[in-house]
Design an enzyme around this catalytic site. Sequence first.
Site, PDB file in Angstrom:
ATOM      1  N   LYS A  64       0.848  -1.194   0.000  1.00  0.00           N
ATOM      2  CA  LYS A  64       0.000   0.000   0.000  1.00  0.00           C
ATOM      3  C   LYS A  64       0.878   1.237   0.000  1.00  0.00           C
ATOM      4  O   LYS A  64       2.023   1.202   0.458  1.00  0.00           O
ATOM      5  CB  LYS A  64      -0.943   0.012   1.195  1.00  0.00           C
ATOM      6  CG  LYS A  64      -0.292  -0.436   2.482  1.00  0.00           C
ATOM      7  CD  LYS A  64      -1.309  -0.823   3.524  1.00  0.00           C
ATOM      8  CE  LYS A  64      -0.737  -1.724   4.593  1.00  0.00           C
ATOM      9  NZ  LYS A  64      -0.947  -3.151   4.335  1.00  0.00           N
ATOM     10  N   SER A 118      -2.722   5.830  13.811  1.00  0.00           N
ATOM     11  CA  SER A 118      -1.871   4.953  13.018  1.00  0.00           C
ATOM     12  C   SER A 118      -2.745   4.021  12.184  1.00  0.00           C
ATOM     13  O   SER A 118      -3.973   4.031  12.303  1.00  0.00           O
ATOM     14  CB  SER A 118      -0.961   4.152  13.944  1.00  0.00           C
ATOM     15  OG  SER A 118      -1.742   3.344  14.795  1.00  0.00           O
ATOM     16  N   TYR A 119      -2.106   3.202  11.362  1.00  0.00           N
ATOM     17  CA  TYR A 119      -2.816   2.327  10.434  1.00  0.00           C
ATOM     18  C   TYR A 119      -3.866   1.472  11.160  1.00  0.00           C
ATOM     19  O   TYR A 119      -3.538   0.770  12.130  1.00  0.00           O
ATOM     20  CB  TYR A 119      -1.805   1.428   9.724  1.00  0.00           C
ATOM     21  CG  TYR A 119      -2.387   0.686   8.566  1.00  0.00           C
ATOM     22  CD1 TYR A 119      -2.708   1.353   7.390  1.00  0.00           C
ATOM     23  CD2 TYR A 119      -2.625  -0.667   8.638  1.00  0.00           C
ATOM     24  CE1 TYR A 119      -3.251   0.675   6.329  1.00  0.00           C
ATOM     25  CE2 TYR A 119      -3.168  -1.348   7.571  1.00  0.00           C
ATOM     26  CZ  TYR A 119      -3.475  -0.666   6.427  1.00  0.00           C
ATOM     27  OH  TYR A 119      -4.021  -1.343   5.367  1.00  0.00           O
ATOM     28  N   PRO A 120      -5.119   1.554  10.724  1.00  0.00           N
ATOM     29  CA  PRO A 120      -6.192   0.942  11.531  1.00  0.00           C
ATOM     30  C   PRO A 120      -6.462  -0.533  11.282  1.00  0.00           C
ATOM     31  O   PRO A 120      -7.355  -1.083  11.901  1.00  0.00           O
ATOM     32  CB  PRO A 120      -7.421   1.769  11.141  1.00  0.00           C
ATOM     33  CG  PRO A 120      -7.151   2.189   9.744  1.00  0.00           C
ATOM     34  CD  PRO A 120      -5.655   2.323   9.592  1.00  0.00           C
ATOM     35  N   ARG A 121      -5.728  -1.165  10.365  1.00  0.00           N
ATOM     36  CA  ARG A 121      -5.966  -2.599  10.156  1.00  0.00           C
ATOM     37  C   ARG A 121      -4.774  -3.392  10.661  1.00  0.00           C
ATOM     38  O   ARG A 121      -3.751  -3.493   9.991  1.00  0.00           O
ATOM     39  CB  ARG A 121      -6.212  -2.884   8.677  1.00  0.00           C
ATOM     40  CG  ARG A 121      -7.672  -2.789   8.293  1.00  0.00           C
ATOM     41  CD  ARG A 121      -7.880  -3.312   6.906  1.00  0.00           C
ATOM     42  NE  ARG A 121      -7.230  -2.442   5.945  1.00  0.00           N
ATOM     43  CZ  ARG A 121      -7.815  -1.440   5.324  1.00  0.00           C
ATOM     44  NH1 ARG A 121      -9.072  -1.176   5.540  1.00  0.00           N
ATOM     45  NH2 ARG A 121      -7.155  -0.693   4.474  1.00  0.00           N
TER      46      ARG A 121
END
Length: 881
Positions: A10, A334-337
């Site tokens: 990503k 921060s990145y949620p996954r």
Amino acid sequence: MRTVLMVAEKPSLAQSIAKILSKGSCTSRKGLNASCSVHEFTGSFQGQTVQYKMTSVCGHVMSLDFIAKYNNWDKVDPAELFSQAPTEKKEVNPKLNMVKFLQMEARGCDYLVLWLDCDKEGENICFEVLDAVQPMMKSALHEQTVYRAKFSSITDTDIWKAMNTLGTPNRNEALSVDARQELDLRIGCAFTRFQTKYFQGKYGNLDSTLISFGPCQTPTLGFCVERHDKIQSFKPENYWVIQAKVFKGKDNPLTLDWNRVKVFDKEVGQMFVNLVKTSKEALVESVTKKEKAKQRPLALNTVEMLRVASSSLGMGPQHTMQIAERLYTQGYISYPRTETTHYPENFDLKGTLKQQINSRWWGEEVKNLLSAGINQPKKGVDAGDHPPITPMRAASEIELGSDGWRLYEYITQHFIATVSPDCKYLQTTIVFNIGTEEFSCSGKTLISPGYTTFMPWQGIPLEEALPVCESGDVFTVEEIKLLEKQTGPPDYLTEAELITLMEKHGIGTDASIPVHINNVCQRNYVTVENGRKLKPTNLGIVLVHGYYKIDAELVLPSIRSAVEKQLTLIALGKAHFQEVLQHALEIFKKKFHYFVDSICGELTYSHALQTNPFSEWIRWCSGFTGMDDLMEVSFSPIADSGKPMSRCGKCRRFMKFILAKPSRLHCSHCDETYSLPQNGAIKLYKELRCPLDDFELVLWTSGTRGKSYPLCPYCYSNPPFRDTKKNVGCNECTHPSCQHSLNSLGIGQCVECDSGVLVLDPTSGPKWKMSCNRCNVVVHFFEHAHRVQVAQENCEACDAPLVTVDFNKARTPLPDGETQHTGCVFCDSLFQDLVELKHAAMRHPMHRGGGARRGRGRGRGRRGPPKRPKDKMAELAAYFV
DNA sequence: GCAAGGTC
């Protein structure tokens, strides 16, 4: 200088990794598509100085589908989807042009380093990238050019370690994903198409356009129905408890709990009461005080965030993820996954905490925490994907919006809680003897709130203090009572409980759990009730009960894990791709046939297939067992549904209009169902008939401010001419002489879209309009005219058909009180002020154009008459080719 | 029109 192309999963990761490897010195530019950037820097690679190009994809590049001709639901027997139907890989999002982008960047590169996520899906994407890129790269004969970087977190040490220990992509892991994709596709689509066609042809009030089946969504539904069944089959039971009230001196009486808790026999209860009542005193047998701790939470991962958002914030998982995505892209979190609940070793806990010291909500407490020294977070699980979800900078409610703020607030509170001390409290228990029976009471008093300062909903509630006493003290008995109580049924499954169950059984992933829950809601299997409780609908219940009856494995969660187990064998290199795939498909093909046979009763599926082509056999199914018995309780046969509407062209009897989605017409005499356009109203059209098949026409309308057009129910599904498309109305019909066809009512090329024609809407008077037969453009003209007709002649200037307009004497806008005029809508000067352009108002807000562009500001004729088409007849002619 | 899995 040689070039090394590096690809991450990503865009955000490409940026982080490039920053680490270039020590902050990379230059960035946008790629071919707007989503991906390319970060370039110089560095060393295997002892040589090279140019690095770091970029990314956006998840999967390719997705699996059947080749086009197997996507025709009417012509393909779903059973063919298990083996015969060939599949192909298509670009997931053609608009992103990902393959072209990768190839452009790869041209002339010497080495490739794959930085995709370190899981099976990531491994699979490695090969998608590789397939796209390899032909464009320079070839080397005796040198490895393709490398895989394996990293377990996005930190300097880890990324550098990965870079220094490059490996090769793992084909077996990638293949296990290929197998999963193919299984999911073939099984899901076969069952979905069969169920949908079968039930839709049979029941009139299903209220669902699609009756889907999937290895994740079906067990998800199963969990909800399982709880429903427990509620339904629950038998309340009476039980009895002894309640004692005692007091000492002037203190308030104390209510005690019976240490036997309860008995299910009234007489036994009464016997104990009698025993207790022999004593007027309660003797304190022991007083124990224990210091207990409520543990601070683990660092936050996606699934926990979704659970809390649902249960405490009342936000559904899909919505929560949307909000979290936004907070992430705006730099607030921060990145949620992520599945990880452990902070990386070098995570800057203090720095993250310091960002919050000016908060008006928790700033003071954060300052105290910092000066007292933060607590080491609890050890969680490092799944090797992304760090736990944390706030990245301070924020205020105004900048985030309501739900954005509530989610950010929770994420921040949770983060602070993870570095706070545990909550400490004192638990006091006093045990009493009354007669022969033991009773007790206990209470909690707070010692230090610890993390519950930041998560007050988990705090120890304030209680009335227990009386001070010691063993040997004597209390007076005030009251002894036998209370009759009843066990209660469980409640419907909450969304948070469902998420836990899915996680436990491995149904879906952190990213897909919200999608599956959303699916079962959208398909009308489950509704979300107050408190985000999930209540299955009739349809959902019947489906699951049907599966239970026919083949419970279709709905049990174990089916997914069994398949996953087989797939792991491929990933480990212990089984071959084809072997596992064929074996699993064989099993599910048998399950499919058994399912179909069971539903269709006496007539076996294979027999039906031999004697009837697929489109014909479904109606042959009769003498039902299993699912149909269940369905018939909740749903009415299609022949009993709906109200009479228009006449069938075959038997001349009235067909019934079924309003329930998908709205359709059904002729019970011919046992045929005809589909109709959706999202609008259907009326009979003056009992006019289609000259081709004698079916009575119906009128579809999207509302008074929208469009309407007549259509023939038969032609709609069975296009009469080779050039007519499926599912269009008379306004796209190329019949040469029918008065309702495009041929008779078409006026000119659409003023906005390339392919449409403006067609007179003969039902629109007195607010006459012509509307595009492809897009939403509507042209209003000749208001209050009492007749508007398309004439035989064409315009000499532009060749468009002329239009004849009749006005009432009193209201005519024509000069000299003239009442009739024939002219060209585009060229005639008399008509110029009588034509106005608008967009159709669509009922459905998702449609483009329409509502938002409908301005009051545009006065009549402000935009003038529609633009003069270049070559309208050529456009019109294109229809007749 | 269908699955589940990535991600925007």
